[in-house]
Design an enzyme around this catalytic site. Structure first.
Site, PDB file in Angstrom:
ATOM      1  N   HIS A  22      36.910 101.343  15.668  1.00  0.00           N
ATOM      2  CA  HIS A  22      37.954 100.330  15.885  1.00  0.00           C
ATOM      3  C   HIS A  22      37.302  99.132  16.570  1.00  0.00           C
ATOM      4  O   HIS A  22      37.250  99.043  17.796  1.00  0.00           O
ATOM      5  CB  HIS A  22      39.085 100.932  16.735  1.00  0.00           C
ATOM      6  CG  HIS A  22      40.256 100.015  16.932  1.00  0.00           C
ATOM      7  ND1 HIS A  22      41.520 100.469  17.271  1.00  0.00           N
ATOM      8  CD2 HIS A  22      40.376  98.668  16.842  1.00  0.00           C
ATOM      9  CE1 HIS A  22      42.341  99.451  17.390  1.00  0.00           C
ATOM     10  NE2 HIS A  22      41.668  98.338  17.138  1.00  0.00           N
ATOM     11  N   HIS A  24      36.994  94.883  15.771  1.00  0.00           N
ATOM     12  CA  HIS A  24      37.255  93.688  14.955  1.00  0.00           C
ATOM     13  C   HIS A  24      36.034  92.792  15.087  1.00  0.00           C
ATOM     14  O   HIS A  24      35.744  92.324  16.196  1.00  0.00           O
ATOM     15  CB  HIS A  24      38.504  92.963  15.443  1.00  0.00           C
ATOM     16  CG  HIS A  24      39.731  93.824  15.457  1.00  0.00           C
ATOM     17  ND1 HIS A  24      40.635  93.837  14.430  1.00  0.00           N
ATOM     18  CD2 HIS A  24      40.183  94.729  16.368  1.00  0.00           C
ATOM     19  CE1 HIS A  24      41.608  94.692  14.700  1.00  0.00           C
ATOM     20  NE2 HIS A  24      41.353  95.258  15.870  1.00  0.00           N
ATOM     21  N   HIS A 202      46.941  99.665  12.601  1.00  0.00           N
ATOM     22  CA  HIS A 202      47.328  99.579  14.009  1.00  0.00           C
ATOM     23  C   HIS A 202      48.796  99.981  14.106  1.00  0.00           C
ATOM     24  O   HIS A 202      49.637  99.467  13.348  1.00  0.00           O
ATOM     25  CB  HIS A 202      47.190  98.145  14.524  1.00  0.00           C
ATOM     26  CG  HIS A 202      45.785  97.701  14.790  1.00  0.00           C
ATOM     27  ND1 HIS A 202      44.796  97.790  13.864  1.00  0.00           N
ATOM     28  CD2 HIS A 202      45.213  97.170  15.911  1.00  0.00           C
ATOM     29  CE1 HIS A 202      43.661  97.320  14.394  1.00  0.00           C
ATOM     30  NE2 HIS A 202      43.893  96.933  15.638  1.00  0.00           N
ATOM     31  N   GLU A 205      50.591 100.387  19.514  1.00  0.00           N
ATOM     32  CA  GLU A 205      49.886  99.676  20.598  1.00  0.00           C
ATOM     33  C   GLU A 205      50.980  99.014  21.435  1.00  0.00           C
ATOM     34  O   GLU A 205      51.226  99.399  22.570  1.00  0.00           O
ATOM     35  CB  GLU A 205      48.910  98.640  20.011  1.00  0.00           C
ATOM     36  CG  GLU A 205      48.180  97.802  21.054  1.00  0.00           C
ATOM     37  CD  GLU A 205      47.346  96.664  20.446  1.00  0.00           C
ATOM     38  OE1 GLU A 205      47.599  96.278  19.286  1.00  0.00           O
ATOM     39  OE2 GLU A 205      46.439  96.148  21.155  1.00  0.00           O
ATOM     40  N   ASP A 283      37.472  97.590  20.296  1.00  0.00           N
ATOM     41  CA  ASP A 283      38.496  96.655  19.795  1.00  0.00           C
ATOM     42  C   ASP A 283      37.940  95.233  19.635  1.00  0.00           C
ATOM     43  O   ASP A 283      37.530  94.869  18.533  1.00  0.00           O
ATOM     44  CB  ASP A 283      39.738  96.674  20.699  1.00  0.00           C
ATOM     45  CG  ASP A 283      41.024  96.335  19.964  1.00  0.00           C
ATOM     46  OD1 ASP A 283      40.987  96.170  18.737  1.00  0.00           O
ATOM     47  OD2 ASP A 283      42.084  96.248  20.620  1.00  0.00           O
ATOM     48  N   ASP A 284      37.962  94.441  20.709  1.00  0.00           N
ATOM     49  CA  ASP A 284      37.476  93.056  20.665  1.00  0.00           C
ATOM     50  C   ASP A 284      36.589  92.831  21.885  1.00  0.00           C
ATOM     51  O   ASP A 284      36.996  92.169  22.853  1.00  0.00           O
ATOM     52  CB  ASP A 284      38.672  92.089  20.686  1.00  0.00           C
ATOM     53  CG  ASP A 284      39.595  92.319  19.506  1.00  0.00           C
ATOM     54  OD1 ASP A 284      39.264  91.883  18.394  1.00  0.00           O
ATOM     55  OD2 ASP A 284      40.644  92.972  19.709  1.00  0.00           O
TER      56      ASP A 284
HETATM   57  N1  HPA Z   1      45.769  94.532  17.901  1.00  0.00           N
HETATM   58  C1  HPA Z   1      46.239  93.927  16.806  1.00  0.00           C
HETATM   59  N2  HPA Z   1      45.528  93.039  16.127  1.00  0.00           N
HETATM   60  C2  HPA Z   1      44.288  92.748  16.540  1.00  0.00           C
HETATM   61  C3  HPA Z   1      43.765  93.348  17.651  1.00  0.00           C
HETATM   62  C4  HPA Z   1      44.542  94.290  18.373  1.00  0.00           C
HETATM   63  O1  HPA Z   1      44.144  94.885  19.384  1.00  0.00           O
HETATM   64  N3  HPA Z   1      42.517  92.820  17.805  1.00  0.00           N
HETATM   65  C5  HPA Z   1      42.311  91.970  16.786  1.00  0.00           C
HETATM   66  N4  HPA Z   1      43.393  91.911  16.013  1.00  0.00           N
HETATM   67 ZN    ZN Z   2      42.463  96.444  17.137  1.00  0.00          ZN
END
Ligand code: HPA
Ligand code: ZN
Length: 344
Positions: A22, A24, A202, A205, A283-284
């Site tokens: 996971h 991006h 996703h 969250e 994630d990011d």
């Molecule tokens: N959630 C949803 N979209 C996203 C995320 C995330 O954590 N990171 C990049 N796009």
């Molecule tokens: Zn994500």
């Protein structure tokens, strides 16, 4: 399993082989690279310096992050830009002992600005091949649809990506979750299933457990990204555990986007103890304060109930939950056993 002294656990968390499922790639764009690409491509940024941009990384929720994340991605114009971004991530992943990465990318973010999808995919694909050859990291791509856009836009994007079908292994669903339930994308995910593409989304969250259920029932996904809100439905937790449906959890992201107030309040240990196939991911990472090893080390520091057995389980889960071959999974699991034997 041999006993591991607690003071040796952080080093083992860093050293153990792991898969990242996971991530991006646009979220791995560090401020320094954003500024370098902006200068090279003549893109004006609404921030005076790297420091000013970094100072803006204080998020109240998912949407406030996404606004800055899409602004950062606006510097990406050419195939070389996409290569350099992915290569920088893969070098960091290799340093964290990631042996396999399944990398999300958001083509619509770029095609909406006039960037050809070919430049996006070819640049990323080049980095994946080079990572395998030069870093020994297996790297695959997952094309994500932006859920705040229409399903027709997702279908059109899929069609333009099909000439490059052999460059990505699956599709995902990301961006603003609330108000955009998985079932909005029923047709495009059905088409992807027919095409033999893997499917993830996703869900859970910021969105409710019902979104996890519709991702499973309508989109027929093989993994849930995040999924931490499943605990609000005990019946759903039981279903996910029984199916060994993986949840790709991102602890530092969850704190930065205020899904949990602090890491110490994260439910990762509870998810593991409920028998769920949980993995740890970044994630990011350029926006959330750390790559995958930082997620492991900080989470274990904040949750003292996590043990060496949990560390092993998280890494083993990452291989199990990947879309790699059975042979690759077995080989990485043997490497994991060796790392634990050497640390014991
Ligand atoms: N959630 C949803 N979209 C996203 C995320 C995330 O954590 N990171 C990049 N796009
Ligand atoms: Zn994500």
């Amino acid at each position: 399993m041999k006993t591991i002294a607690p003071d040796r656990l952080p080093a083992l968390l860093r050293a153990m082989p792991k898969a990242e499922l996971h991530l991006h790639v646009e979220g791995s764009l560090e401020p320094e690279l954003i500024f370098r690409l902006a200068a090279r491509n003549g893109v004006a940024l609404p921030y005076a310096s790297v420091e000013a941009l970094r100072a803006a990384y204080a998020f109240g929720d998912l949407q406030s992050f996404l606004d800055i994340y899409y602004a950062g991605a606006s510097v990406l114009r050419h195939e070389l830009d996409f290569f350099e971004m992915a290569w920088a991530y893969l070098e960091r992943a290799a340093a964290d002992n990631v042996v396999h990465a399944e990398i999300f990318f958001d083509p619509q973010t770029h095609t909406a600005r006039g960037v050809p999808i070919e430049a996006v995919i070819q640049g990323l694909d080049h980095a994946c091949h080079r990572a395998h050859a030069e870093l020994g990291v297996s790297a695959k791509l997952i094309l994500c649809f932006l859920r705040h856009l229409s399903e027709d836009d997702a279908l059109a994007t899929l069609e333009t990506a099909l000439p490059y079908r052999h460059h990505f292994i699956g599709v995902g669903l990301d961006s603003s979750e609330r108000g955009h339930p998985p079932e909005k994308f029923a047709r495009v995910f059905a088409r992807c299933r027919e095409l033999g593409l893997h499917r993830v989304a996703h869900a859970g969250e910021e969105g409710p457990p019902a979104y996890i259920e519709s991702a499973l029932d309508v989109l027929r996904v093989e993994r849930i990204d995040h999924g931490v809100r499943c605990v609000e439905s005990p019946a759903l937790v039981e279903r996910l555990a029984r199916a060994r449906m993986p949840l790709t959890v991102c602890p530092l992201s969850n704190v930065k986007l205020r899904v949990f107030p602090t890491l110490a309040q994260h439910n990762l240990k509870a998810l593991l103890d409920a028998g769920l196939c949980v993995t740890i991911n970044s994630d990011d990472p350029a926006y959330f304060g750390g790559y995958v090893n930082e997620n492991f080390v900080q989470t274990f520091a904040a949750l003292p109930a996590l043990t060496a057995d949990d560390a092993y389980r998280l890494a083993a889960n990452s291989f199990e939950a990947s879309f790699a071959s059975a042979d690759d999974k077995a080989r990485w699991t043997r490497q994991l056993d060796e790392a634990f034997a050497a640390a014991g």
